[in-house]
Design a protein around this motif. Structure first.
Motif, PDB file in Angstrom:
ATOM      1  N   VAL A   1       4.216  35.192  35.322  1.00 33.51           N
ATOM      2  CA  VAL A   1       3.420  34.086  34.799  1.00 33.51           C
ATOM      3  C   VAL A   1       3.719  32.790  35.550  1.00 33.51           C
ATOM      4  O   VAL A   1       2.836  32.171  36.131  1.00 33.51           O
ATOM      5  N   ASP A   2       4.990  32.397  35.546  1.00 39.25           N
ATOM      6  CA  ASP A   2       5.379  31.126  36.179  1.00 39.25           C
ATOM      7  C   ASP A   2       5.552  31.240  37.687  1.00 39.25           C
ATOM      8  O   ASP A   2       5.124  30.368  38.437  1.00 39.25           O
ATOM      9  N   SER A   3       6.190  32.330  38.125  1.00 39.18           N
ATOM     10  CA  SER A   3       6.562  32.423  39.536  1.00 39.18           C
ATOM     11  C   SER A   3       5.449  32.970  40.421  1.00 39.18           C
ATOM     12  O   SER A   3       5.380  32.664  41.599  1.00 39.18           O
ATOM     13  N   GLY A   4       4.627  33.829  39.825  1.00 42.24           N
ATOM     14  CA  GLY A   4       3.546  34.426  40.599  1.00 42.24           C
ATOM     15  C   GLY A   4       3.948  35.672  41.355  1.00 42.24           C
ATOM     16  O   GLY A   4       3.090  36.447  41.772  1.00 42.24           O
ATOM     17  N   GLU A   5       5.241  35.907  41.553  1.00 43.52           N
ATOM     18  CA  GLU A   5       5.679  37.047  42.353  1.00 43.52           C
ATOM     19  C   GLU A   5       6.736  37.922  41.687  1.00 43.52           C
ATOM     20  O   GLU A   5       6.737  39.134  41.854  1.00 43.52           O
ATOM     21  N   ARG A   6       7.647  37.312  40.938  1.00 41.25           N
ATOM     22  CA  ARG A   6       8.819  38.054  40.472  1.00 41.25           C
ATOM     23  C   ARG A   6       9.101  37.836  38.991  1.00 41.25           C
ATOM     24  O   ARG A   6       8.864  36.751  38.462  1.00 41.25           O
ATOM     25  N   ARG A   7       9.657  38.890  38.362  1.00 43.01           N
ATOM     26  CA  ARG A   7      10.172  38.782  37.006  1.00 43.01           C
ATOM     27  C   ARG A   7      11.654  39.140  37.056  1.00 43.01           C
ATOM     28  O   ARG A   7      12.053  40.090  37.741  1.00 43.01           O
ATOM     29  N   VAL A   8      12.449  38.397  36.305  1.00 41.69           N
ATOM     30  CA  VAL A   8      13.904  38.565  36.340  1.00 41.69           C
ATOM     31  C   VAL A   8      14.427  38.834  34.941  1.00 41.69           C
ATOM     32  O   VAL A   8      14.092  38.103  33.989  1.00 41.69           O
ATOM     33  N   PHE A   9      15.259  39.862  34.826  1.00 44.86           N
ATOM     34  CA  PHE A   9      15.860  40.221  33.540  1.00 44.86           C
ATOM     35  C   PHE A   9      17.367  40.004  33.632  1.00 44.86           C
ATOM     36  O   PHE A   9      18.044  40.619  34.468  1.00 44.86           O
ATOM     37  N   LEU A  10      17.865  39.123  32.789  1.00 45.71           N
ATOM     38  CA  LEU A  10      19.289  38.801  32.762  1.00 45.71           C
ATOM     39  C   LEU A  10      19.897  39.461  31.539  1.00 45.71           C
ATOM     40  O   LEU A  10      19.612  39.072  30.394  1.00 45.71           O
ATOM     41  N   VAL A  11      20.731  40.469  31.778  1.00 48.03           N
ATOM     42  CA  VAL A  11      21.287  41.282  30.692  1.00 48.03           C
ATOM     43  C   VAL A  11      22.772  40.982  30.565  1.00 48.03           C
ATOM     44  O   VAL A  11      23.587  41.438  31.375  1.00 48.03           O
ATOM     45  N   ASN A  12      23.142  40.208  29.563  1.00 47.10           N
ATOM     46  CA  ASN A  12      24.554  39.906  29.321  1.00 47.10           C
ATOM     47  C   ASN A  12      25.155  41.048  28.504  1.00 47.10           C
ATOM     48  O   ASN A  12      24.997  41.121  27.283  1.00 47.10           O
ATOM     49  N   ALA A  13      25.873  41.943  29.205  1.00 45.76           N
ATOM     50  CA  ALA A  13      26.399  43.159  28.568  1.00 45.76           C
ATOM     51  C   ALA A  13      27.891  43.082  28.291  1.00 45.76           C
ATOM     52  O   ALA A  13      28.504  44.080  27.935  1.00 45.76           O
ATOM     53  N   VAL A  14      28.482  41.890  28.435  1.00 46.48           N
ATOM     54  CA  VAL A  14      29.936  41.757  28.278  1.00 46.48           C
ATOM     55  C   VAL A  14      30.412  42.305  26.945  1.00 46.48           C
ATOM     56  O   VAL A  14      31.429  43.005  26.869  1.00 46.48           O
ATOM     57  N   SER A  15      29.688  42.023  25.870  1.00 43.48           N
ATOM     58  CA  SER A  15      30.121  42.437  24.537  1.00 43.48           C
ATOM     59  C   SER A  15      29.476  43.746  24.087  1.00 43.48           C
ATOM     60  O   SER A  15      29.611  44.131  22.925  1.00 43.48           O
TER      61      SER A  15
END
Length: 328
Positions: free
Chosen positions: A98-112
């Protein structure tokens, strides 16, 4: 936000610049820094020239307003990943940016979320997406230990690690938590560049008893008679014998550095004690004693008797010290 990390941010800048970026990464770092490191990954992915820039894209990532950056787990209060979180990731990965036009990024905080009930389930749910990612989809999984993830997850990702912090950086990070300067300095020097390790050491009173014993012995162990007193203190605190050995090695190394390259000294708050250790151990004695301390660790790792090993070690340290003094 921590400073731009050369082992994470700069690495990603390089692979995006040459077109060799993978679609999935495991980002290994200090627990408290994982959110910042993951944001750094998103900024580089969406703004490959990112180096602490102030562009609109990076601003949106920092405040969590970028529509193509999905932060998981969704429930930041519980802070544990669920199958529902991964199902949402899979569903969102098929949508157009939507915003970038090219890429989607998934940030998965799995520490816990890498241990306990359900940890295997969400990881297995993620496997197909890791194997067959959609074009323009990038997944970053943040953990404090890559080995805590399932081998099947690790094998489908590239692993990048946070740059080790300097002793001064670790000391600064823990010094504002009510500990005295000397304790923070010692913990930072023994932490291996880890704030978490330094904090755990500062909260471990038994470990600090071992450090005090090592410092006292390095300065004041002068005969087989008082060596027995140190041996009894070490054995009485047997659960922290490795802390004793590590601290003794650190002190002897500091005594070497102090004489050869004083600008690299890591324990300035202990300068008086290091001076006394320098008077007790010649350079050759310090080197030989470090070897004996490392050998003692290996013997204990191999199941050697603690009492016998410590008695032998302290006797060796005394012998080396006096033999080397005679060589002057």
């Amino acid at each position: 936000m921590i400073p731009f990390d050369k082992n994470v941010g700069e690495y990603l800048r390089g692979v995006f610049a040459n077109g060799s970026a993978a679609h999935a990464y495991v980002v290994v770092g200090e627990k408290q820094y994982i959110p910042a490191l993951l944001k750094e990954c998103a900024m580089v992915t969406l703004c490959p020239d990112h180096l602490g820039c102030d562009c609109e894209t990076c601003k949106k990532v920092v405040i969590g307003a970028h529509q193509d950056v999905i932060n998981l787990p969704a429930d930041s209060q519980k802070n544990r990943l669920t199958v529902a979180d991964i199902s949402y990731l899979v569903e969102e990965s098929y949508k157009r940016p939507v915003d970038s036009g090219e890429r989607r990024v998934f940030l998965v905080n799995a520490v816990s979320s890498v241990a306990g009930v359900g940890s295997d389930v969400w990881q297995n749910k993620l496997l197909k997406t890791l194997e067959e990612p959609q074009d323009g989809v990038y997944i970053f999984i943040g953990v404090s230990d890559a080995e805590s993830l399932l081998p099947t997850v690790r094998s489908r990702c590239q692993i990048i690690k946070q740059n080790k912090l300097s002793i001064d950086e670790v000391k600064t990070a823990v010094s504002g938590k009510g500990f005295d300067e000397r304790s923070c300095e010692m913990a930072a020097a023994l932490s291996g560049g880890s704030v978490e390790t330094a904090e755990s050491l500062l909260l471990n009173s038994s470990a600090f008893k071992s450090y005090e014993t090592a410092l006292d012995a390095a300065m004041n162990m002068t005969s087989t008679k008082n060596a027995l007193l140190y041996a009894s203190r070490i054995v009485a605190n047997r659960d922290c014998v490795y802390e004793f050995l590590s601290c003794y090695v650190l002190l002897l190394r500091e005594s070497i550095i102090y004489r050869l390259q004083p600008d690299l000294v890591r324990l300035p708050a202990f300068s008086e004690e290091i001076n006394k250790i320098c008077a007790n151990y010649t350079l050759s004695a310090a080197v030989s004693c470090i070897e004996r301390l490392d050998s003692a660790k290996k013997r204990l790792d191999g199941g050697a008797n603690l009492v016998v090993s410590i008695d032998r070690l302290l006797t060796d340290l005394l012998q080396i010290r006096y033999l080397c003094r005679e060589e002057r």
